[in-house]
Structures are given as C-alpha cells and as structure tokens.
Design a protein around this motif. Structure first.
Motif, PDB file in Angstrom:
ATOM      1  N   ARG A   1      -8.397  -8.419   2.610  1.00 45.15           N
ATOM      2  CA  ARG A   1      -7.709  -7.788   1.480  1.00 45.15           C
ATOM      3  C   ARG A   1      -8.264  -8.294   0.136  1.00 45.15           C
ATOM      4  O   ARG A   1      -8.542  -9.466  -0.033  1.00 45.15           O
ATOM      5  CB  ARG A   1      -6.215  -8.095   1.527  1.00 45.15           C
TER       6      ARG A   1
ATOM      7  N   MET B   1       5.019 -20.682  -1.759  1.00 49.67           N
ATOM      8  CA  MET B   1       4.087 -19.578  -1.491  1.00 49.67           C
ATOM      9  C   MET B   1       2.756 -20.089  -0.940  1.00 49.67           C
ATOM     10  O   MET B   1       2.202 -19.508  -0.010  1.00 49.67           O
ATOM     11  CB  MET B   1       3.860 -18.760  -2.767  1.00 49.67           C
TER      12      MET B   1
ATOM     13  N   PHE C   1      11.630  -7.493  -0.101  1.00 46.08           N
ATOM     14  CA  PHE C   1      12.999  -7.984  -0.319  1.00 46.08           C
ATOM     15  C   PHE C   1      13.950  -6.945   0.261  1.00 46.08           C
ATOM     16  O   PHE C   1      13.737  -5.759   0.004  1.00 46.08           O
ATOM     17  CB  PHE C   1      13.281  -8.158  -1.819  1.00 46.08           C
TER      18      PHE C   1
ATOM     19  N   THR D   1       0.837  -1.203   0.000  1.00 51.05           N
ATOM     20  CA  THR D   1       0.000   0.000   0.000  1.00 51.05           C
ATOM     21  C   THR D   1       0.876   1.260   0.000  1.00 51.05           C
ATOM     22  O   THR D   1       0.678   2.178  -0.796  1.00 51.05           O
ATOM     23  CB  THR D   1      -0.909  -0.010   1.257  1.00 51.05           C
TER      24      THR D   1
HETATM   25  P1  AP5 Z   1      -0.683  -4.563   2.020  1.00 51.67           P
HETATM   26  O1  AP5 Z   1      -0.240  -3.201   1.651  1.00 51.67           O
HETATM   27  O2  AP5 Z   1      -1.106  -5.499   0.968  1.00 51.67           O
HETATM   28  O3  AP5 Z   1       0.393  -5.239   2.998  1.00 51.67           O
HETATM   29  P2  AP5 Z   1       1.779  -5.939   2.656  1.00 51.67           P
HETATM   30  O4  AP5 Z   1       2.732  -5.578   3.755  1.00 51.67           O
HETATM   31  O5  AP5 Z   1       2.193  -5.650   1.265  1.00 51.67           O
HETATM   32  O6  AP5 Z   1       1.348  -7.459   2.857  1.00 51.67           O
HETATM   33  P3  AP5 Z   1       1.698  -8.734   1.986  1.00 51.67           P
HETATM   34  O7  AP5 Z   1       0.710  -9.792   2.394  1.00 51.67           O
HETATM   35  O8  AP5 Z   1       1.807  -8.415   0.545  1.00 51.67           O
HETATM   36  O9  AP5 Z   1       3.091  -9.105   2.549  1.00 51.67           O
HETATM   37  P4  AP5 Z   1       3.815 -10.418   2.419  1.00 51.67           P
HETATM   38  O10 AP5 Z   1       5.164 -10.041   2.854  1.00 51.67           O
HETATM   39  O11 AP5 Z   1       3.190 -11.538   3.181  1.00 51.67           O
HETATM   40  O12 AP5 Z   1       3.596 -10.867   0.895  1.00 51.67           O
HETATM   41  P5  AP5 Z   1       4.489 -10.771  -0.400  1.00 51.67           P
HETATM   42  O13 AP5 Z   1       3.600 -10.579  -1.548  1.00 51.67           O
HETATM   43  O14 AP5 Z   1       5.620  -9.882  -0.199  1.00 51.67           O
HETATM   44  O15 AP5 Z   1      -1.901  -4.382   3.055  1.00 51.67           O
HETATM   45  C1  AP5 Z   1      -2.652  -5.499   3.500  1.00 51.67           C
HETATM   46  C2  AP5 Z   1      -4.138  -5.151   3.608  1.00 51.67           C
HETATM   47  O16 AP5 Z   1      -4.313  -4.158   4.618  1.00 51.67           O
HETATM   48  C3  AP5 Z   1      -4.756  -4.535   2.311  1.00 51.67           C
HETATM   49  O17 AP5 Z   1      -6.076  -4.962   2.175  1.00 51.67           O
HETATM   50  C4  AP5 Z   1      -4.720  -3.022   2.576  1.00 51.67           C
HETATM   51  O18 AP5 Z   1      -5.757  -2.348   1.899  1.00 51.67           O
HETATM   52  C5  AP5 Z   1      -4.892  -2.967   4.085  1.00 51.67           C
HETATM   53  N1  AP5 Z   1      -4.186  -1.845   4.717  1.00 51.67           N
HETATM   54  C6  AP5 Z   1      -2.956  -1.355   4.401  1.00 51.67           C
HETATM   55  N2  AP5 Z   1      -2.623  -0.343   5.224  1.00 51.67           N
HETATM   56  C7  AP5 Z   1      -3.686  -0.199   6.080  1.00 51.67           C
HETATM   57  C8  AP5 Z   1      -3.970   0.696   7.186  1.00 51.67           C
HETATM   58  N3  AP5 Z   1      -3.097   1.628   7.568  1.00 51.67           N
HETATM   59  N4  AP5 Z   1      -5.143   0.556   7.846  1.00 51.67           N
HETATM   60  C9  AP5 Z   1      -6.053  -0.407   7.476  1.00 51.67           C
HETATM   61  N5  AP5 Z   1      -5.850  -1.259   6.450  1.00 51.67           N
HETATM   62  C10 AP5 Z   1      -4.677  -1.160   5.768  1.00 51.67           C
HETATM   63  O19 AP5 Z   1       5.064 -12.281  -0.467  1.00 51.67           O
HETATM   64  C11 AP5 Z   1       4.214 -13.368  -0.717  1.00 51.67           C
HETATM   65  C12 AP5 Z   1       4.997 -14.652  -0.725  1.00 51.67           C
HETATM   66  O20 AP5 Z   1       5.964 -14.617  -1.781  1.00 51.67           O
HETATM   67  C13 AP5 Z   1       5.823 -14.938   0.529  1.00 51.67           C
HETATM   68  O21 AP5 Z   1       5.041 -15.588   1.519  1.00 51.67           O
HETATM   69  C14 AP5 Z   1       6.917 -15.829  -0.038  1.00 51.67           C
HETATM   70  O22 AP5 Z   1       6.458 -17.142  -0.235  1.00 51.67           O
HETATM   71  C15 AP5 Z   1       7.197 -15.213  -1.393  1.00 51.67           C
HETATM   72  N6  AP5 Z   1       8.246 -14.172  -1.344  1.00 51.67           N
HETATM   73  C16 AP5 Z   1       8.107 -12.855  -1.643  1.00 51.67           C
HETATM   74  N7  AP5 Z   1       9.265 -12.202  -1.488  1.00 51.67           N
HETATM   75  C17 AP5 Z   1      10.161 -13.114  -1.085  1.00 51.67           C
HETATM   76  C18 AP5 Z   1      11.533 -13.048  -0.724  1.00 51.67           C
HETATM   77  N8  AP5 Z   1      12.226 -11.888  -0.771  1.00 51.67           N
HETATM   78  N9  AP5 Z   1      12.148 -14.182  -0.330  1.00 51.67           N
HETATM   79  C19 AP5 Z   1      11.487 -15.361  -0.311  1.00 51.67           C
HETATM   80  N10 AP5 Z   1      10.194 -15.495  -0.606  1.00 51.67           N
HETATM   81  C20 AP5 Z   1       9.530 -14.379  -0.990  1.00 51.67           C
END
Ligand code: AP5
Ligand code: MG
Length: 214
Positions: free
Chosen positions: A128, A54, A87, A16
């Motif tokens: 979400r 994932m 990352f 976000t």
């Molecule tokens: P959002 O902004 O989507 O939060 P986010 O921190 O981006 O959460 P993610 O679930 O995307 O993080 P993640 O680290 O688990 O996933 P990623 O895709 O990186 O906000 C969440 C919700 O809250 C939304 O609905 C939003 O509207 C709401 N919101 C936001 N701010 C708010 C506020 N202030 N108040 C109220 N509501 C709010 O990774 C996914 C998978 O990919 C991992 O599990 C892993 O398997 C793999 N992966 C990705 N990167 C790597 C890496 N570097 N190394 C190894 N595996 C990796």
C-alpha cells in the motif's frame, strides 16, 4: 440519509470503498485512523498519546477515539449522513456510538462487514502507498500510479504507512479478531449487518456495496 459503518480487518478495503462512497453519496468519510495520523503529524497532545499505540499496532484508548467521533458527527456536513471507517472498533465504542447517535438525533442505517482472507491482507498492506498531499490510495501491484512514487491526482509524493510492517500488521490482525470482530455479533440483532466479499476487483466490490445499500 443515515450513517454507514464499515467494519473489516486492516487492509480489507475500508478506506478504498469509503472514498468511493463519499463521491457517490456526497456524505463524508470519517476515518479515525486518518484523523489520528493527522494528529500525529501535527504533533498535538492527542497525537503524541496515540502514536505509541499506533506504532505497536495496538488500539488507541476508547475515550480518545469516542471524543473525536462525537465532535466530528456534530459538523454540518454530517447532516445528510456519514461513513464511519474504522470506528467503532470495540464494544464500548459501539455502545458509545449508540448513545451519541441517539443524542444527536441520527441513525445508523447499515453496517457493512468487509471480508478478505489473511494472506491477501498481508499482500495488500505491504504494497500500500498513499499520497502525502491528497490522501489518495494506491497499491504497487493492484492499483499502481502512472508514475512510480507520484500521485496521479495531485502529483504528491506516495508514502508507506509506519504501521504497514509485517510484524505490526500481524498485531493489528490479532487486535481486530479480539476486539473488533465481536462487533459483527453486536450489530447482528439489529438486522443492519451485511457481509461483503471484499476480494477481487475494487469496482465490482463497490457495485455490490451500492446494491446492498439500496
Ligand atoms: P485500504 O482501503 O487502505 O484498507 P483499510 O481497510 O482502510 O485498511 P487500514 O490499514 O487503513 O485499516 P486499519 O483498520 O488497520 O487502519 P486504520 O487507519 O483504521 O486498502 C489496503 C490496500 O489494499 C491499499 O493499498 C489498496 O489500494 C488495496 N486494495 C483495496 N481494495 C483492494 C482490492 N479489492 N483488491 C486489491 N487491492 C485492494 O487505523 C490505524 C490505527 O489507528 C489502528 O491500528 C489503531 O492504532 C488506531 N485506530 C484507528 N481507529 C481506531 C479506533 N476506532 N479505536 C482505537 N484505535 C483506533
Ligand atoms: Mg484505512
């Protein structure tokens, strides 16, 4: 301009806030999660390898994500800066990033650690929704679209992520604590880490981030 790292638990708002920073700073968001999901959608070799990790809420092997980021950072649009969302996520990834950044003559300017408590994270992730067309992010309660299930920006369909199930969210949180939280300590010595209170109004959090970056 230099690179910005967004650290934070799943659901802390990395995506976000990264989207808002991209608009205000005109530098790209590099989300390894989004890139991996795209590879899964396109059913590439890497996507098939990543999907199993994932779906379980586990981390994709370091060498896979390091390779993606290294390639992405060489693109022209990263010349003025970049926002790393999700990352690095492990110490070996952070060490690899240090090497790559040096090799490419770039620099990490700030590391922002987004802090939210676990209860709120569960509520955020279970509600979400994201647009299948343009990737815009919504929340059924906190940030609802004008029309249910439809994107305000491009009228695309709003979908729930496969890994936003309660059990998988719990595993992602455990992995965050074990592998990613230690990065706050890793970067502390550099003096670049800023803790950001990431609960409350999205625009207020963004205003605080903007102030920290100045
Ligand atoms: P959002 O902004 O989507 O939060 P986010 O921190 O981006 O959460 P993610 O679930 O995307 O993080 P993640 O680290 O688990 O996933 P990623 O895709 O990186 O906000 C969440 C919700 O809250 C939304 O609905 C939003 O509207 C709401 N919101 C936001 N701010 C708010 C506020 N202030 N108040 C109220 N509501 C709010 O990774 C996914 C998978 O990919 C991992 O599990 C892993 O398997 C793999 N992966 C990705 N990167 C790597 C890496 N570097 N190394 C190894 N595996 C990796
Ligand atoms: Mg995200």
């Amino acid at each position: 301009m230099r690179g910005i790292i967004l650290l934070g638990a799943p659901g802390s708002g990395k995506g976000t806030q990264a989207k808002k920073l991209t608009e205000s700073l005109s530098i790209p968001q590099i989300s390894t999660g989004d890139m991996l999901r795209e590879a899964v959608r396109n059913d590439t070799g890497m996507g098939r390898k990543a999907k199993a990790f994932m779906d379980q809420g586990g981390l994709v092997p370091d060498e896979v994500v390091i390779g993606i980021v290294k390639e992405r950072l060489q693109a022209k649009d990263c010349e003025k800066g970049f926002i790393l969302d999700g990352f690095p996520r492990t110490i070996p990834q952070a060490q690899a990033l240090d090497r790559v950044v040096k090799e490419l003559g770039k620099e990490i300017g700030s590391v922002l650690s987004l802090e939210v408590d676990e209860e709120e994270i569960m509520e955020r992730l279970s509600g979400r929704r994201s647009c299948a067309g343009c990737g815009a992010m919504y929340h059924v309660r906190f940030n609802p679209p004008k029309e249910e299930g439809r994107c305000d920006k491009c009228v695309g369909t709003l979908l729930q992520r496969d890994d936003d199930k309660e059990e998988t969210i719990r595993t992602r949180l455990v992995n965050y604590k074990k592998s990613t939280e230690p990065l706050i300590e890793y970067y502390r010595g550099s003096g670049k880490v800023h803790a950001v209170k990431a609960s409350g109004n999205i625009d207020t959090i963004f205003a605080n981030i903007t102030k920290l970056l100045q």
